[in-house]
Design a protein around this motif. Structure first.
Motif, PDB file in Angstrom:
ATOM      1  N   LEU A  29       0.824  -1.216   0.000  1.00 24.17           N
ATOM      2  CA  LEU A  29       0.000   0.000   0.000  1.00 24.17           C
ATOM      3  C   LEU A  29       0.856   1.262   0.000  1.00 24.17           C
ATOM      4  CD1 LEU A  29      -2.926  -1.069   2.352  1.00 24.17           C
ATOM      5  CD2 LEU A  29      -2.937  -0.878  -0.143  1.00 24.17           C
ATOM      6  N   ARG A  32       1.833   1.661  -3.568  1.00 24.28           N
ATOM      7  CA  ARG A  32       0.647   2.202  -4.260  1.00 24.28           C
ATOM      8  C   ARG A  32       0.540   3.711  -4.039  1.00 24.28           C
ATOM      9  NH1 ARG A  32      -5.035   1.958  -1.308  1.00 24.28           N
ATOM     10  NH2 ARG A  32      -3.656   3.193   0.011  1.00 24.28           N
ATOM     11  N   LEU A  35       3.260   5.718  -5.809  1.00 22.63           N
ATOM     12  CA  LEU A  35       2.916   5.746  -7.235  1.00 22.63           C
ATOM     13  C   LEU A  35       1.810   6.777  -7.504  1.00 22.63           C
ATOM     14  CD1 LEU A  35       2.837   1.969  -8.278  1.00 22.63           C
ATOM     15  CD2 LEU A  35       4.241   3.737  -9.351  1.00 22.63           C
ATOM     16  N   ASP A  36       0.896   6.922  -6.556  1.00 18.10           N
ATOM     17  CA  ASP A  36      -0.212   7.873  -6.710  1.00 18.10           C
ATOM     18  C   ASP A  36       0.188   9.303  -6.380  1.00 18.10           C
ATOM     19  OD1 ASP A  36      -1.796   5.760  -7.384  1.00 18.10           O
ATOM     20  OD2 ASP A  36      -3.002   5.760  -5.559  1.00 18.10           O
ATOM     21  N   ARG A  89       9.547   1.856  -9.195  1.00 15.43           N
ATOM     22  CA  ARG A  89       8.507   2.293 -10.127  1.00 15.43           C
ATOM     23  C   ARG A  89       7.992   1.120 -10.953  1.00 15.43           C
ATOM     24  NH1 ARG A  89      10.401   7.214 -10.422  1.00 15.43           N
ATOM     25  NH2 ARG A  89      12.089   6.479 -11.740  1.00 15.43           N
ATOM     26  N   LEU A  91       7.321  -1.708  -9.930  1.00 14.96           N
ATOM     27  CA  LEU A  91       6.292  -2.460  -9.193  1.00 14.96           C
ATOM     28  C   LEU A  91       4.890  -2.049  -9.632  1.00 14.96           C
ATOM     29  CD1 LEU A  91       7.902  -2.588  -5.650  1.00 14.96           C
ATOM     30  CD2 LEU A  91       7.238  -4.563  -7.038  1.00 14.96           C
ATOM     31  N   PHE A  92       4.816  -1.041 -10.489  1.00 12.94           N
ATOM     32  CA  PHE A  92       3.539  -0.650 -11.111  1.00 12.94           C
ATOM     33  C   PHE A  92       2.768  -1.864 -11.607  1.00 12.94           C
ATOM     34  CE2 PHE A  92       1.475   1.043 -15.139  1.00 12.94           C
ATOM     35  CZ  PHE A  92       0.490   1.782 -14.498  1.00 12.94           C
ATOM     36  N   ILE A  95       1.119  -3.666  -8.743  1.00 16.10           N
ATOM     37  CA  ILE A  95      -0.023  -2.904  -8.212  1.00 16.10           C
ATOM     38  C   ILE A  95      -1.207  -2.997  -9.177  1.00 16.10           C
ATOM     39  CG2 ILE A  95      -0.802  -0.615  -7.448  1.00 16.10           C
ATOM     40  CD1 ILE A  95       1.292  -1.895  -5.588  1.00 16.10           C
TER      41      ILE A  95
ATOM     42  N   VAL B  15      -6.947  -2.039  -4.910  1.00 19.90           N
ATOM     43  CA  VAL B  15      -5.654  -2.541  -4.423  1.00 19.90           C
ATOM     44  C   VAL B  15      -5.748  -2.825  -2.924  1.00 19.90           C
ATOM     45  CG1 VAL B  15      -3.180  -2.082  -4.206  1.00 19.90           C
ATOM     46  CG2 VAL B  15      -4.443  -1.142  -6.148  1.00 19.90           C
ATOM     47  N   VAL B  19      -5.147  -6.478  -1.109  1.00 16.11           N
ATOM     48  CA  VAL B  19      -4.089  -6.792  -0.143  1.00 16.11           C
ATOM     49  C   VAL B  19      -4.689  -7.222   1.190  1.00 16.11           C
ATOM     50  CG1 VAL B  19      -2.382  -5.291  -1.229  1.00 16.11           C
ATOM     51  CG2 VAL B  19      -3.671  -4.451   0.745  1.00 16.11           C
ATOM     52  N   TRP B 101       8.700  -9.211 -11.891  1.00 18.04           N
ATOM     53  CA  TRP B 101       9.485  -8.177 -11.224  1.00 18.04           C
ATOM     54  C   TRP B 101      10.713  -8.800 -10.554  1.00 18.04           C
ATOM     55  CZ3 TRP B 101      11.146  -6.694  -6.352  1.00 18.04           C
ATOM     56  CH2 TRP B 101      11.621  -5.368  -6.255  1.00 18.04           C
ATOM     57  N   ALA B 139       3.954   3.592 -15.298  1.00 17.32           N
ATOM     58  CA  ALA B 139       3.431   4.349 -14.155  1.00 17.32           C
ATOM     59  C   ALA B 139       3.238   5.826 -14.501  1.00 17.32           C
ATOM     60  CB  ALA B 139       4.374   4.206 -12.960  1.00 17.32           C
ATOM     61  N   VAL B 144      -4.872   7.615 -10.971  1.00 20.98           N
ATOM     62  CA  VAL B 144      -6.026   7.004 -10.304  1.00 20.98           C
ATOM     63  C   VAL B 144      -7.141   8.038 -10.198  1.00 20.98           C
ATOM     64  CG1 VAL B 144      -6.889   6.010  -8.149  1.00 20.98           C
ATOM     65  CG2 VAL B 144      -4.626   5.355  -9.026  1.00 20.98           C
TER      66      VAL B 144
END
Lengths: 150, 150
Positions: A29, A32, A35-36, A89, A91-92, A95, B15, B19, B101, B139, B144
């Motif tokens: 999270l 996540r 990334l957001d 990054r 890991l996009f 996610i 997400v 999780v 990954w 990414a 979002v």
């Protein structure tokens, strides 16, 4: 991995190594959120509703693993912020996979969820597992070849 | 989620919901193993090197979440086995994303890892994040959209 049992770091299985680095709900999270566009400790804490000491531990682990790095704040203030490294990054895709499964299986039909959209088209991002020719591959179509069978 | 803090079950973020169901290294590795054809408690225990009580708890959670189900043993014996439900099998994409990954970022160049191959072609399975037109999306290309902005 400390209290969480056996470490998979030396495993020949890439899934095992990855979950050793990132297979924890809070780590996922945090990635996540960064990334957001959430980069500050206080904002991460507010968004995740997580105790400071637990968040600090998870962030330190992610920095140690080369997923996050501390950088000067974008606004030029004295603060430091958390940013994803190159490997972080990427890991996009993880996610996105978690998101797509959740969208499909954990929401009622009339229940709304956030969406991951491409910026230019404003259409949902898609995830495809394929063979080399671009044809869809499901779990039934695939097998794991161990190193010993290589 | 018990001792692990705040539950994300009601979150509007897919997400977070995912999780909450599966974001734990052992749950992810159990799903990986069952996808790989390991169905018995004793075999899962041996492969994961996990204490019986912890494995039993994780398996029970995965059954309660509708990811796994108990079915009669394929060999006709009196044993029961763990099988993936339909929604459980679709976690394939999540496992593939974790694997890809890891393959890319957690192995040295000369270090060997297991491979996920398509059965028919014996070529590696691929993972693609794309837009609706099939073009790659990273990414940086995505955002979002929250429910409140819908």
């Amino acid at each position: 991995m400390g209290t969480r049992g056996v470490s998979h770091r030396d495993a020949e299985c890439p899934v095992a190594r990855t979950v050793d680095v990132i297979g924890d709900r809070w780590s996922l999270l945090i990635v996540r959120d960064v990334l957001d566009g959430i980069h500050r400790f206080s904002e991460l804490q507010r968004n995740l509703g997580l105790a400071k000491n637990i968040l600090a531990t998870r962030l330190r682990e992610l920095v140690n693993q080369g997923i996050l790095e501390l950088v000067p704040a974008a606004d030029g203030s004295a603060y430091q912020e958390y940013a994803l490294t190159g490997r972080g990054r990427e890991l996009f895709t993880v996610i996105v996979a978690l998101r797509k499964w959740g969208e499909h299986h954990l929401f009622a039909e009339d229940e709304r969820h956030s969406d991951l959209l491409e910026i230019t088209s404003r259409q949902p991002v898609e995830l495809h597992v394929t063979n080399a020719a671009g044809q869809p591959v499901t779990a039934e179509d695939a097998f794991v070849r161990k190193v010993s069978e290589g």
